[in-house]
Design an enzyme around this catalytic site. Sequence first.
Site, PDB file in Angstrom:
ATOM      1  N   ALA A   1      44.875  53.869  78.238  1.00 58.68           N
ATOM      2  CA  ALA A   1      43.897  54.604  77.436  1.00 58.68           C
ATOM      3  C   ALA A   1      42.542  54.741  78.123  1.00 58.68           C
ATOM      4  CB  ALA A   1      43.719  53.901  76.082  1.00 58.68           C
ATOM      5  N   GLY A   2      42.438  54.303  79.382  1.00 61.14           N
ATOM      6  CA  GLY A   2      41.180  54.426  80.101  1.00 61.14           C
ATOM      7  C   GLY A   2      40.188  53.326  79.796  1.00 61.14           C
ATOM      8  N   LEU A   3      40.657  52.224  79.186  1.00 61.51           N
ATOM      9  CA  LEU A   3      39.744  51.150  78.784  1.00 61.51           C
ATOM     10  C   LEU A   3      39.969  49.860  79.566  1.00 61.51           C
ATOM     11  CD1 LEU A   3      39.655  51.693  74.907  1.00 61.51           C
ATOM     12  CD2 LEU A   3      38.151  52.645  76.673  1.00 61.51           C
TER      13      LEU A   3
ATOM     14  N   SER B   1      44.900  47.181  82.323  1.00 60.74           N
ATOM     15  CA  SER B   1      45.586  46.552  83.452  1.00 60.74           C
ATOM     16  C   SER B   1      44.637  45.674  84.260  1.00 60.74           C
ATOM     17  CB  SER B   1      46.221  47.619  84.353  1.00 60.74           C
ATOM     18  OG  SER B   1      45.231  48.438  84.947  1.00 60.74           O
ATOM     19  N   ALA B   2      43.400  46.119  84.446  1.00 58.84           N
ATOM     20  CA  ALA B   2      42.426  45.319  85.199  1.00 58.84           C
ATOM     21  C   ALA B   2      42.062  44.051  84.436  1.00 58.84           C
ATOM     22  CB  ALA B   2      41.176  46.140  85.480  1.00 58.84           C
TER      23      ALA B   2
ATOM     24  N   ASP C   1      37.165  49.195  87.814  1.00 65.63           N
ATOM     25  CA  ASP C   1      37.618  48.511  86.596  1.00 65.63           C
ATOM     26  C   ASP C   1      37.624  47.002  86.773  1.00 65.63           C
ATOM     27  OD1 ASP C   1      38.020  51.089  85.729  1.00 65.63           O
ATOM     28  OD2 ASP C   1      40.067  50.762  85.032  1.00 65.63           O
TER      29      ASP C   1
END
Length: 318
Positions: free
Chosen positions: A103-105, A108-109, A151
Site C-alpha cells: 500500500a506504499g506505507l 516490507s521495510a 523506506d
Amino acid sequence: MPAIISKASGKVILFGEHAVVYGYPAIAVPIDTIQVKVSILPAINKEQSIIKLRNINWHDDILFTALGENDPIRISIINVFALINQTPPHFEMTISSSIPIAAGLGSSAALAVAITKGMSQFLGIYLSNNEINALAYKSEEIQHGSPSGIDNSVITFGHPVLYSKTKNISKIEIKNPINIILADTGKRTLTKDVVALVKQNLEKKPDFIKPILAEIGGLVEEAVEALFYGKLNIIGSLMVRNHIALKKLGVSSIELDQLVESALENGALGAKLCGGGKGGYMVAVCEPASCERVRSGLVAGGATQIISTTIVDSKKGK
C-alpha cells in the site's frame, strides 16, 4: 536467553517517489500509528524454529524451514544469522502488523527492520542503526528489485529524513505539527512492478521521462524549507504539483486521482499519491479545523480506510 520484543513503524513519502530511485532526493516521515511488532522466544525442547504470523484477520504458524528461499521473513533472519559463526538456537517468533501490505506505507521495510533488530538482540548482537539499515536494505532488494533505500532508512532512524542515494541521510526539522490523512484506494500493486514500469518508460522515452524526474527532485528541495518553517500552504501546493508530475510519469490511477480530488474539494491544502502508486494510499495535508471534513470527503470519494496522524516537531520528538 530472554524474550525480545522489537517494533518498527510504517512510513509515508511526502515528496519524491520514483525520482529517488534515480538519485534525486526524497522526503519521508515515519508513521507511528501503524507498526510491525516482532516477539522472539527461545524454542525450548522444540526440534525446529517456528514463525507465528498474527493479523487482525488471520493467524498462521509456519516452520522456519518451510519458508521459501526468497521469503522476506526468511531473508531477514538469514542475514542476521550470517553475522555469527555458530549454529543459531531454535526460536519462536511471533509477527503482528497493522501496516497495510502493498500500500506504499513501508510494510516490507518495517518487517525487515523489526526482524533485524529483534533477531540480532536475541542472538546477543547489538547492531548500530547504520548496520540495521544496511541489512534491512538487503531484504528490500529481494522484495523490490532496485529499491531506493528510503523506506528502510526512515523506518530505521525513526524521524523525518531527506534521503538520496548519492548523499548522506539527513534529519529534517519540522517547526510545527502537520496534520496528515492517509486514504486507501483498496487497490494493491507491488512497488517492484511499478518501479520496473518507470524504468521501461525511461528507456523507451528518456527525453520525456528525465525532465519529469528532475521536476520531482526540484519540488523536494523547495519542500525542505517549507516543512522547516511550517508553511502549510506551500507544502500543500508542492504536494499537488508532485502528484501531477507522478501522473505524467504514469504511476497514478483513477482511484488515486479521485481521492486526491476529493481531498482538495473538501479543504485539504494538498494531496498526492504516496509510495509506488497504481493503487495503495494517497496522503493529504490539512489544517486542524478542516481535517474532519477532509476525512468525510475521502470516505464519500471511495476510500476504504482512513489513517490520521500528525508529524510533529522533530526536536520535541513524538
